[in-house]
Design a protein around this motif. Structure first.
Motif, PDB file in Angstrom:
ATOM      1  N   LEU A 273       0.809  -1.209   0.000  1.00  0.00           N
ATOM      2  CA  LEU A 273       0.000   0.000   0.000  1.00  0.00           C
ATOM      3  C   LEU A 273       0.846   1.265   0.000  1.00  0.00           C
ATOM      4  O   LEU A 273       0.528   2.243  -0.696  1.00  0.00           O
ATOM      5  N   THR A 274       1.934   1.270   0.747  1.00  0.00           N
ATOM      6  CA  THR A 274       2.778   2.465   0.800  1.00  0.00           C
ATOM      7  C   THR A 274       3.347   2.786  -0.577  1.00  0.00           C
ATOM      8  O   THR A 274       3.295   3.935  -1.039  1.00  0.00           O
ATOM      9  N   ALA A 275       3.902   1.788  -1.269  1.00  0.00           N
ATOM     10  CA  ALA A 275       4.471   2.018  -2.600  1.00  0.00           C
ATOM     11  C   ALA A 275       3.393   2.424  -3.596  1.00  0.00           C
ATOM     12  O   ALA A 275       3.620   3.270  -4.461  1.00  0.00           O
ATOM     13  N   ILE A 276       2.215   1.832  -3.455  1.00  0.00           N
ATOM     14  CA  ILE A 276       1.106   2.195  -4.351  1.00  0.00           C
ATOM     15  C   ILE A 276       0.728   3.654  -4.158  1.00  0.00           C
ATOM     16  O   ILE A 276       0.512   4.394  -5.120  1.00  0.00           O
ATOM     17  N   LEU A 277       0.693   4.103  -2.906  1.00  0.00           N
ATOM     18  CA  LEU A 277       0.332   5.497  -2.626  1.00  0.00           C
ATOM     19  C   LEU A 277       1.427   6.462  -3.053  1.00  0.00           C
ATOM     20  O   LEU A 277       1.183   7.657  -3.226  1.00  0.00           O
ATOM     21  N   VAL A 278       2.650   5.959  -3.217  1.00  0.00           N
ATOM     22  CA  VAL A 278       3.728   6.784  -3.759  1.00  0.00           C
ATOM     23  C   VAL A 278       3.551   6.971  -5.264  1.00  0.00           C
ATOM     24  O   VAL A 278       3.635   8.088  -5.792  1.00  0.00           O
ATOM     25  N   MET A 279       3.298   5.873  -5.968  1.00  0.00           N
ATOM     26  CA  MET A 279       3.327   5.889  -7.426  1.00  0.00           C
ATOM     27  C   MET A 279       1.986   6.250  -8.067  1.00  0.00           C
ATOM     28  O   MET A 279       1.943   7.023  -9.039  1.00  0.00           O
ATOM     29  N   ALA A 280       0.906   5.672  -7.567  1.00  0.00           N
ATOM     30  CA  ALA A 280      -0.385   5.777  -8.247  1.00  0.00           C
ATOM     31  C   ALA A 280      -0.877   7.216  -8.454  1.00  0.00           C
ATOM     32  O   ALA A 280      -1.389   7.537  -9.539  1.00  0.00           O
ATOM     33  N   PRO A 281      -0.764   8.118  -7.448  1.00  0.00           N
ATOM     34  CA  PRO A 281      -1.278   9.483  -7.667  1.00  0.00           C
ATOM     35  C   PRO A 281      -0.610  10.228  -8.824  1.00  0.00           C
ATOM     36  O   PRO A 281      -1.193  11.167  -9.379  1.00  0.00           O
ATOM     37  N   ILE A 282       0.604   9.807  -9.192  1.00  0.00           N
ATOM     38  CA  ILE A 282       1.302  10.469 -10.291  1.00  0.00           C
ATOM     39  C   ILE A 282       0.541  10.281 -11.597  1.00  0.00           C
ATOM     40  O   ILE A 282       0.685  11.054 -12.546  1.00  0.00           O
ATOM     41  N   ALA A 283      -0.305   9.237 -11.637  1.00  0.00           N
ATOM     42  CA  ALA A 283      -1.095   8.978 -12.845  1.00  0.00           C
ATOM     43  C   ALA A 283      -1.959  10.177 -13.213  1.00  0.00           C
ATOM     44  O   ALA A 283      -2.297  10.359 -14.394  1.00  0.00           O
ATOM     45  N   MET A 284      -2.320  10.992 -12.238  1.00  0.00           N
ATOM     46  CA  MET A 284      -3.133  12.165 -12.546  1.00  0.00           C
ATOM     47  C   MET A 284      -2.392  13.100 -13.496  1.00  0.00           C
ATOM     48  O   MET A 284      -2.967  13.626 -14.462  1.00  0.00           O
ATOM     49  N   ALA A 285      -1.092  13.285 -13.252  1.00  0.00           N
ATOM     50  CA  ALA A 285      -0.294  14.146 -14.120  1.00  0.00           C
ATOM     51  C   ALA A 285      -0.095  13.511 -15.493  1.00  0.00           C
ATOM     52  O   ALA A 285      -0.198  14.181 -16.527  1.00  0.00           O
ATOM     53  N   THR A 286       0.171  12.197 -15.531  1.00  0.00           N
ATOM     54  CA  THR A 286       0.432  11.551 -16.815  1.00  0.00           C
ATOM     55  C   THR A 286      -0.843  11.409 -17.637  1.00  0.00           C
ATOM     56  O   THR A 286      -0.782  11.411 -18.874  1.00  0.00           O
ATOM     57  N   MET A 287      -1.986  11.293 -16.981  1.00  0.00           N
ATOM     58  CA  MET A 287      -3.239  11.267 -17.738  1.00  0.00           C
ATOM     59  C   MET A 287      -3.489  12.618 -18.399  1.00  0.00           C
ATOM     60  O   MET A 287      -3.994  12.694 -19.525  1.00  0.00           O
ATOM     61  N   MET A 288      -3.118  13.699 -17.708  1.00  0.00           N
ATOM     62  CA  MET A 288      -3.229  15.018 -18.326  1.00  0.00           C
ATOM     63  C   MET A 288      -2.220  15.162 -19.467  1.00  0.00           C
ATOM     64  O   MET A 288      -2.499  15.794 -20.494  1.00  0.00           O
ATOM     65  N   GLU A 289      -1.059  14.559 -19.283  1.00  0.00           N
ATOM     66  CA  GLU A 289      -0.060  14.543 -20.351  1.00  0.00           C
ATOM     67  C   GLU A 289      -0.633  13.826 -21.574  1.00  0.00           C
ATOM     68  O   GLU A 289      -0.461  14.280 -22.716  1.00  0.00           O
ATOM     69  N   HIS A 290      -1.310  12.736 -21.330  1.00  0.00           N
ATOM     70  CA  HIS A 290      -1.917  11.969 -22.421  1.00  0.00           C
ATOM     71  C   HIS A 290      -2.933  12.823 -23.185  1.00  0.00           C
ATOM     72  O   HIS A 290      -2.919  12.863 -24.421  1.00  0.00           O
ATOM     73  N   VAL A 291      -3.790  13.511 -22.445  1.00  0.00           N
ATOM     74  CA  VAL A 291      -4.792  14.371 -23.079  1.00  0.00           C
ATOM     75  C   VAL A 291      -4.105  15.440 -23.928  1.00  0.00           C
ATOM     76  O   VAL A 291      -4.505  15.713 -25.064  1.00  0.00           O
ATOM     77  N   GLY A 292      -3.045  16.044 -23.381  1.00  0.00           N
ATOM     78  CA  GLY A 292      -2.319  17.076 -24.112  1.00  0.00           C
ATOM     79  C   GLY A 292      -1.678  16.550 -25.380  1.00  0.00           C
ATOM     80  O   GLY A 292      -1.746  17.180 -26.437  1.00  0.00           O
ATOM     81  N   ASP A 293      -1.064  15.367 -25.293  1.00  0.00           N
ATOM     82  CA  ASP A 293      -0.395  14.815 -26.464  1.00  0.00           C
ATOM     83  C   ASP A 293      -1.379  14.379 -27.541  1.00  0.00           C
ATOM     84  O   ASP A 293      -1.124  14.561 -28.732  1.00  0.00           O
ATOM     85  N   ILE A 294      -2.499  13.781 -27.144  1.00  0.00           N
ATOM     86  CA  ILE A 294      -3.502  13.394 -28.138  1.00  0.00           C
ATOM     87  C   ILE A 294      -4.089  14.640 -28.795  1.00  0.00           C
ATOM     88  O   ILE A 294      -4.356  14.664 -30.003  1.00  0.00           O
TER      89      ILE A 294
END
Length: 464
Positions: free
Chosen positions: A246-267
């Motif tokens: 859970l600790t590692a998941i809470l470190v990494m998973a929230p970053i997906a919010m930024a990369t999902m926005m990156e995805h929207v921008g690139d598309i």
């Protein structure tokens, strides 16, 4: 390749020989940035981090998987995401709970497990977008939230760049200078691959310095060629099976919010470049689904998160060839190279100082793009609610250097500064009145929501 600006949507008219060269150009555009991610992560994990072979393999496989889900319509390449570097660095230094007595190599699978969950979050957003529509979803992730978070990602990595550069300041300055020269004064293809040129040229300089008997500041050798001599020409990738905590998941998973926005921008950028609205057809939900599955698959077997690459969008604009088959050729090239350990071991000898020098501009540019995100989306900071949201995100993201640790039952859970910043930012933006952001009204601003650069689509965006 496109003569006098003529746009080509079907590259088969050029013949397979020219198509092969175009695919090679796309591979070189992504190569420098894609391999830099495992090199940087290896520095965090003291040589026990990600494999370049595995990274290239899943860049290729992930790109093909993405194309299948995007109905073979979107000419996008999926390379390694820099947004997760801060997460890798944090997991490497975790010393609470089960991580207390682990080696760096033993912590890596847990970081990869967090990437798997991050990829699955793409699927959740994809389903949500399919059900309620893209505009309603983006209303809760406006630039006043995503911009400061992207700024925090870059600035949190700044100490790593400085410490790496300090190993050999002269070599770091050379690497930094080369990247700047090609990015600012480069022409054509050279402007698209500043990181690759920074790596290649500064590595040649490092070889010359090493042969001349020069050393790093601490007296250590600049290069060590021993691993290259023992490496085979053909070999299977050293896959690592992800583990979950859970600790590692809470470190990494929230970053997906930024990369999902990156995805929207690139598309959005690819849509503007090619003149096709890929947000509508095949649809943002399909492209997110493909990106998320590619990321989850890579994380499951020891690879970094994938993301759509703005560098390859620049190649589309340069060549005027918009056929997705060319990008799929680049993916095949990446998979082939991933089976050649001799090449990946040469990459592994990259001096730490070169990594540090390139990181100066790379990490700083991530933060600068967060600023650009805010500026080009015309965030109104005369509104108190916007000031409060941005202020809380910045102070939380940069102030909680050790995160926040609490216990659930007998399990120690650590929320990193970035995770806290994301939570506070989203919640504050949702509960404070006055959120008037509407996705799609400022097309140029929407394009620049991602952690990428050299999109080269400003003119097209202005005409939308």
């Amino acid at each position: 390749m496109g003569e006098k600006g003529k746009v080509i949507y079907d590259a088969s008219v050029l013949g397979w020989r020219k198509m092969a060269i175009l695919g090679l150009q796309h591979m070189f555009a992504m190569f420098g940035a894609t391999i830099l991610v495992p090199i940087l992560v290896n520095s965090y994990f003291h040589g026990e981090g990600l494999s370049v072979q595995v990274t290239l393999f899943f860049a290729g496989v992930g790109t093909i998987l993405f194309h299948l889900f995007a109905k073979l319509k979107v000419p996008a390449f999926l390379g390694s995401s820099f947004a997760f570097l801060g997460g890798f660095a944090t997991v490497a230094e975790l010393k609470t709970g089960i991580f207390a007595d682990m080696t760096y190599g033993e912590k890596l699978p847990y970081a990869c497990g967090g990437i798997v969950v991050a990829g699955l979050l793409y699927l959740v957003l994809s389903l949500f977008i399919k059900l309620v529509g893209v505009r309603k979803v983006m209303h809760f992730l406006p630039p006043v939230v995503t911009g400061p978070i992207i700024i925090c990602i870059g600035l949190s990595l700044a100490p790593s760049a400085v410490s790496n550069a300090a190993v050999n300041p002269i070599l770091a300055i050379i690497a930094l200078s080369i990247v700047i020269i090609f990015n600012i004064w480069g022409k054509g293809m050279w402007k698209i691959i500043p990181i690759l040129m920074g790596v290649v040229i500064s590595y040649v300089v490092a070889v010359v310095m090493h042969l001349a008997g020069m050393t790093n500041v601490d007296g250590s050798a600049i290069l060590d060629f021993a691993p290259i001599a023992s490496a085979s020409w053909v070999g299977v990738q050293p896959f690592v099976i992800a583990k979950f905590d859970l600790t590692a998941i809470l470190v990494m998973a929230p970053i997906a919010m930024a990369t999902m926005m990156e995805h929207v921008g690139d598309i959005s950028a690819i849509s503007a470049t090619t003149g096709n609205n890929f947000l509508e057809d095949p649809g943002l939900h399909r492209t997110l689904w493909g990106d998320g599955l590619a990321t989850a698959l890579a994380g499951m077997f020891g690879g970094p998160a994938n993301t759509t690459y703005g560098e390859n969008t620049g190649v589309l604009e340069l060549s005027k060839v918009y056929d997705p088959k060319v990008v799929r050729l680049a993916a095949v090239y990446a998979i082939i190279i991933s089976f050649i350990p001799k090449i990946t071991d040469v990459i592994g000898t990259m001096p730490t100082a070169i990594i540090g020098g390139i990181s100066f501009v790379l990490y700083g540019m991530i933060s600068a793009i967060g600023v650009r995100n805010v500026v080009e989306n015309k965030v109104d900071f005369t509104k108190s609610r916007n000031l409060i949201v941005a202020a809380v995100i910045l102070v939380t993201g940069l102030g909680f250097s050790d995160g926040f640790t609490f216990t659930i039952g007998s399990t120690a859970v650590t929320l990193t500064s970035l995770a806290l910043a994301a939570i506070f930012g989203i919640v504050l933006n949702a509960i404070l009145p006055g959120n008037d952001y509407s996705f799609g009204e400022n097309y140029k601003g929407d394009i620049n929501r991602g952690v990428s650069f050299n999109n080269n689509v400003e003119a097209e965006a202005d005409n939308v």
